[in-house]
Design an enzyme around this catalytic site. Structure first.
Site, PDB file in Angstrom:
ATOM      1  N   ASN A 200      58.685 -15.787  16.684  1.00  0.00           N
ATOM      2  CA  ASN A 200      57.462 -16.360  16.106  1.00  0.00           C
ATOM      3  C   ASN A 200      57.401 -16.079  14.612  1.00  0.00           C
ATOM      4  O   ASN A 200      58.301 -15.458  14.052  1.00  0.00           O
ATOM      5  CB  ASN A 200      56.235 -15.809  16.831  1.00  0.00           C
ATOM      6  CG  ASN A 200      56.158 -14.306  16.717  1.00  0.00           C
ATOM      7  OD1 ASN A 200      56.050 -13.754  15.627  1.00  0.00           O
ATOM      8  ND2 ASN A 200      56.248 -13.622  17.855  1.00  0.00           N
TER       9      ASN A 200
ATOM     10  N   ASP B 288      54.777 -13.362  24.513  1.00  0.00           N
ATOM     11  CA  ASP B 288      54.025 -13.284  25.778  1.00  0.00           C
ATOM     12  C   ASP B 288      54.924 -13.621  26.960  1.00  0.00           C
ATOM     13  O   ASP B 288      54.682 -13.197  28.079  1.00  0.00           O
ATOM     14  CB  ASP B 288      52.846 -14.263  25.741  1.00  0.00           C
ATOM     15  CG  ASP B 288      51.787 -13.800  24.750  1.00  0.00           C
ATOM     16  OD1 ASP B 288      51.627 -12.576  24.602  1.00  0.00           O
ATOM     17  OD2 ASP B 288      51.142 -14.662  24.122  1.00  0.00           O
TER      18      ASP B 288
ATOM     19  N   LYS C 289      76.977 -18.978  26.208  1.00  0.00           N
ATOM     20  CA  LYS C 289      76.237 -19.971  25.424  1.00  0.00           C
ATOM     21  C   LYS C 289      75.880 -21.192  26.293  1.00  0.00           C
ATOM     22  O   LYS C 289      76.745 -21.725  26.984  1.00  0.00           O
ATOM     23  CB  LYS C 289      77.088 -20.401  24.227  1.00  0.00           C
ATOM     24  CG  LYS C 289      76.348 -21.273  23.248  1.00  0.00           C
ATOM     25  CD  LYS C 289      77.221 -21.613  22.053  1.00  0.00           C
ATOM     26  CE  LYS C 289      76.543 -22.695  21.224  1.00  0.00           C
ATOM     27  NZ  LYS C 289      77.441 -23.293  20.270  1.00  0.00           N
TER      28      LYS C 289
ATOM     29  N   ASP D 144      52.182  -6.447  28.807  1.00  0.00           N
ATOM     30  CA  ASP D 144      51.272  -6.317  27.659  1.00  0.00           C
ATOM     31  C   ASP D 144      51.287  -4.852  27.211  1.00  0.00           C
ATOM     32  O   ASP D 144      50.781  -3.968  27.912  1.00  0.00           O
ATOM     33  CB  ASP D 144      49.863  -6.762  28.039  1.00  0.00           C
ATOM     34  CG  ASP D 144      48.998  -6.940  26.809  1.00  0.00           C
ATOM     35  OD1 ASP D 144      48.926  -5.999  25.995  1.00  0.00           O
ATOM     36  OD2 ASP D 144      48.415  -8.030  26.653  1.00  0.00           O
ATOM     37  N   ILE D 145      51.894  -4.630  26.061  1.00  0.00           N
ATOM     38  CA  ILE D 145      52.078  -3.248  25.573  1.00  0.00           C
ATOM     39  C   ILE D 145      50.716  -2.615  25.275  1.00  0.00           C
ATOM     40  O   ILE D 145      50.420  -1.498  25.708  1.00  0.00           O
ATOM     41  CB  ILE D 145      52.953  -3.236  24.294  1.00  0.00           C
ATOM     42  CG1 ILE D 145      54.277  -3.959  24.556  1.00  0.00           C
ATOM     43  CG2 ILE D 145      53.193  -1.817  23.820  1.00  0.00           C
ATOM     44  CD1 ILE D 145      55.090  -4.262  23.302  1.00  0.00           C
TER      45      ILE D 145
ATOM     46  N   PHE E  87      45.171  -6.623  17.712  1.00  0.00           N
ATOM     47  CA  PHE E  87      44.976  -7.783  16.846  1.00  0.00           C
ATOM     48  C   PHE E  87      44.811  -9.040  17.693  1.00  0.00           C
ATOM     49  O   PHE E  87      45.335  -9.106  18.812  1.00  0.00           O
ATOM     50  CB  PHE E  87      46.181  -7.966  15.903  1.00  0.00           C
ATOM     51  CG  PHE E  87      46.098  -7.074  14.699  1.00  0.00           C
ATOM     52  CD1 PHE E  87      46.419  -5.735  14.801  1.00  0.00           C
ATOM     53  CD2 PHE E  87      45.672  -7.566  13.477  1.00  0.00           C
ATOM     54  CE1 PHE E  87      46.314  -4.893  13.697  1.00  0.00           C
ATOM     55  CE2 PHE E  87      45.573  -6.745  12.367  1.00  0.00           C
ATOM     56  CZ  PHE E  87      45.902  -5.400  12.481  1.00  0.00           C
TER      57      PHE E  87
ATOM     58  N   LYS F 179      39.384 -10.120  24.483  1.00  0.00           N
ATOM     59  CA  LYS F 179      40.550  -9.219  24.479  1.00  0.00           C
ATOM     60  C   LYS F 179      40.119  -7.767  24.365  1.00  0.00           C
ATOM     61  O   LYS F 179      40.698  -6.885  24.988  1.00  0.00           O
ATOM     62  CB  LYS F 179      41.491  -9.574  23.327  1.00  0.00           C
ATOM     63  CG  LYS F 179      42.355 -10.776  23.641  1.00  0.00           C
ATOM     64  CD  LYS F 179      43.198 -11.217  22.475  1.00  0.00           C
ATOM     65  CE  LYS F 179      43.636 -12.659  22.713  1.00  0.00           C
ATOM     66  NZ  LYS F 179      44.415 -13.205  21.631  1.00  0.00           N
TER      67      LYS F 179
ATOM     68  N   LYS G 292      41.375  -5.913  27.660  1.00  0.00           N
ATOM     69  CA  LYS G 292      42.485  -4.973  27.453  1.00  0.00           C
ATOM     70  C   LYS G 292      41.981  -3.541  27.339  1.00  0.00           C
ATOM     71  O   LYS G 292      42.772  -2.614  27.208  1.00  0.00           O
ATOM     72  CB  LYS G 292      43.276  -5.356  26.198  1.00  0.00           C
ATOM     73  CG  LYS G 292      43.951  -6.724  26.288  1.00  0.00           C
ATOM     74  CD  LYS G 292      45.005  -6.925  25.214  1.00  0.00           C
ATOM     75  CE  LYS G 292      45.488  -8.373  25.216  1.00  0.00           C
ATOM     76  NZ  LYS G 292      46.813  -8.537  24.641  1.00  0.00           N
TER      77      LYS G 292
HETATM   78  O1  C5P Z   1      46.715 -11.428  24.272  1.00  0.00           O
HETATM   79  P1  C5P Z   1      47.284 -11.548  22.925  1.00  0.00           P
HETATM   80  O2  C5P Z   1      48.774 -11.630  22.891  1.00  0.00           O
HETATM   81  O3  C5P Z   1      46.681 -12.612  22.059  1.00  0.00           O
HETATM   82  O4  C5P Z   1      46.842 -10.158  22.203  1.00  0.00           O
HETATM   83  C1  C5P Z   1      47.265  -9.795  20.944  1.00  0.00           C
HETATM   84  C2  C5P Z   1      47.341  -8.302  20.875  1.00  0.00           C
HETATM   85  O5  C5P Z   1      48.036  -7.800  22.013  1.00  0.00           O
HETATM   86  C3  C5P Z   1      48.119  -7.831  19.662  1.00  0.00           C
HETATM   87  O6  C5P Z   1      47.553  -6.609  19.237  1.00  0.00           O
HETATM   88  C4  C5P Z   1      49.533  -7.631  20.230  1.00  0.00           C
HETATM   89  O7  C5P Z   1      50.247  -6.655  19.500  1.00  0.00           O
HETATM   90  C5  C5P Z   1      49.257  -7.183  21.654  1.00  0.00           C
HETATM   91  N1  C5P Z   1      50.274  -7.581  22.641  1.00  0.00           N
HETATM   92  C6  C5P Z   1      51.040  -6.602  23.255  1.00  0.00           C
HETATM   93  N2  C5P Z   1      51.970  -6.951  24.204  1.00  0.00           N
HETATM   94  C7  C5P Z   1      52.132  -8.232  24.565  1.00  0.00           C
HETATM   95  C8  C5P Z   1      51.357  -9.238  23.961  1.00  0.00           C
HETATM   96  C9  C5P Z   1      50.441  -8.877  22.983  1.00  0.00           C
HETATM   97  O8  C5P Z   1      50.895  -5.430  22.922  1.00  0.00           O
HETATM   98  N3  C5P Z   1      53.055  -8.523  25.474  1.00  0.00           N
END
Ligand code: C5P
Length: 396
Positions: free
Chosen positions: A205, A274, A283, A300-301, A317, A331, A335
């Site tokens: 991205n 995501d 390849k 989701d970290i 963020f 969020k 979260k």
């Molecule tokens: O749900 P979304 O991806 O929009 O949320 C954004 C926040 O979640 C950011 O702080 C991003 O670093 C974190 N995030 C994460 N792990 C993921 C996706 C997003 O920690 N797989």
């Protein structure tokens, strides 16, 4: 009134030094300019004379100048010596103590704080000898205003562009910060992730990592111990942080989770993928007119950290193209975060890969708008806000 002695050496960024003089004077500083021989090939001393309101100093051994103000007097006059742009040659001379022109001699004579804003071709910046010279200057107590990444006058792209005049001015005039995060351990994830499709292709991205890196620097400046987990970025490693480089969302998850026990604040500033494909060992060849990629949701970290038994203070963020506040609040709650910083993306100003940004910050009992500003300054404002809420949570 602050006396700034500005040394201009010979690089194309010399034209930006003119703007710097204007900005410094606007902030109430008195500025005197010293130019090297080669700087005068790029820009006329008359420009600096007009902008600074003082004759420009160009020669070490000039009978008139010696009578008017010797290099020693000039060095004594200065509250700050700023060399901007500092070429690879000027950096090398200063780091080795050569004094064969007025600027390098002033560097030796200066007893005031010295700031240096390097500017050069990206290959010259990365050269081992240049980096060694920078390291030496740091040991002399010189404050380096890091060059930025981007397109260069030579047509190449990379790190080496002189920092923008507004950013140099802000760093120079910043009040000495209080160490409001002294003894606090901050873990930050920054940048994008790369999800490989096959050995040569990946999904990524637009995140540049600038905000996360600026937050790491702001936290260090505030006295924190900082660990930075970084996806692939085109940015120099910030000083005094433990930098853990990762590529994929899974690697970022592992690196962050391995460090949560040693952290008081976790800031998820990375644009984590995501979804991730299953990497093909070979390849992928083109055959059919259409091709489908199956993507699996990544972990989701941020949510994983926030839902630990003993979670650190968590700041996430939310980059949104629409319904910013509603998504950010959602969020924050879903979260289980302590704080969320939301920003618009896909607009002309701010967001991914931009030098500036604006943030709408939310927490359970309040919110604050941080207006559009340089990411370095924005990160300092956000770090302070985060520290205030962190302290409040810890004293309840
Ligand atoms: O749900 P979304 O991806 O929009 O949320 C954004 C926040 O979640 C950011 O702080 C991003 O670093 C974190 N995030 C994460 N792990 C993921 C996706 C997003 O920690 N797989």
């Amino acid at each position: 009134m602050k006396h700034i002695l500005l040394g201009v050496s010979g690089g194309i960024a010399a034209y930006k030094a003119a703007e710097l003089v204007r900005l410094l004077r606007k902030q109430g500083c008195e500025v005197q300019v010293v130019m090297t021989e080669s700087a005068m090939q790029f820009i006329s001393p008359l420009t600096f004379q007009a902008l600074s309101g003082h004759p420009v100093h160009t020669e070490l051994l000039n009978a008139d100048a010696e009578n008017a103000m010797s290099h020693i007097n000039l060095a004594r006059w200065a509250d700050v010596l700023l060399i901007a742009p500092a070429t690879a040659n000027t950096l090398a001379k200063c780091s080795h103590g050569l004094a064969d022109d007025l600027l390098s001699t002033l560097y030796l004579a200066a007893q005031c704080p010295v700031y240096v804003a390097p500017a050069m071709n990206q290959a010259m910046w990365h050269k081992t000898v240049t980096q060694a010279n920078i390291a030496t200057l740091k040991t002399h107590g010189v404050i380096i205003i890091d060059p930025e990444a981007g397109e260069q006058a030579c047509g190449e792209s990379g790190i080496g562009r002189m920092a923008e005049p507004a950013s140099i001015c802000a760093q120079l005039l910043a009040e000495p910060v209080t160490q409001y995060l002294h003894g606090v351990r901050v873990l930050i994830s920054a940048g994008s992730t790369r999800e490989p499709l096959d050995p040569v292709r990946y999904i990524t991205n637009r995140s540049s990592g600038k905000m996360g890196y600026a937050l790491a620097k702001a936290a260090v400046k505030a006295g924190a111990t900082v660990t930075l987990v970084s996806g692939p970025v085109n940015l120099a490693a910030p000083d005094s942080v433990e930098l853990l480089r990762v590529e994929t969302a899974a690697e970022m998850y592992a690196a962050v989770m391995a460090n949560t026990q040693n952290c008081d604040i976790y800031i998820g500033a990375a644009a984590v993928a995501d979804y991730s494909p299953t990497m093909q060992p070979q390849k992928i060849k083109k055959h059919a007119s259409q091709s489908t990629i199956i993507l699996q949701k990544t972990k989701d970290i941020l949510a994983s950290v926030a839902n630990l038994d003993l979670p650190p203070f968590t700041l996430g963020f939310a980059a949104e193209t629409h319904d910013l506040e509603a998504y950010a609040q959602k969020k924050l709650q879903e979260k289980n975060l302590d704080m969320i910083a939301a920003n618009w993306v896909g607009r002309e100003q701010g967001g991914f890969d931009s030098e500036q940004n604006a943030l709408q910050v939310f927490w359970a009992t309040g919110q604050k708008t941080l207006a559009m500003i340089d990411k370095t300054q924005l990160a300092e404002q956000l770090m302070l806000l985060c520290a205030e809420r962190f302290n409040e949570k810890n004293t309840i």
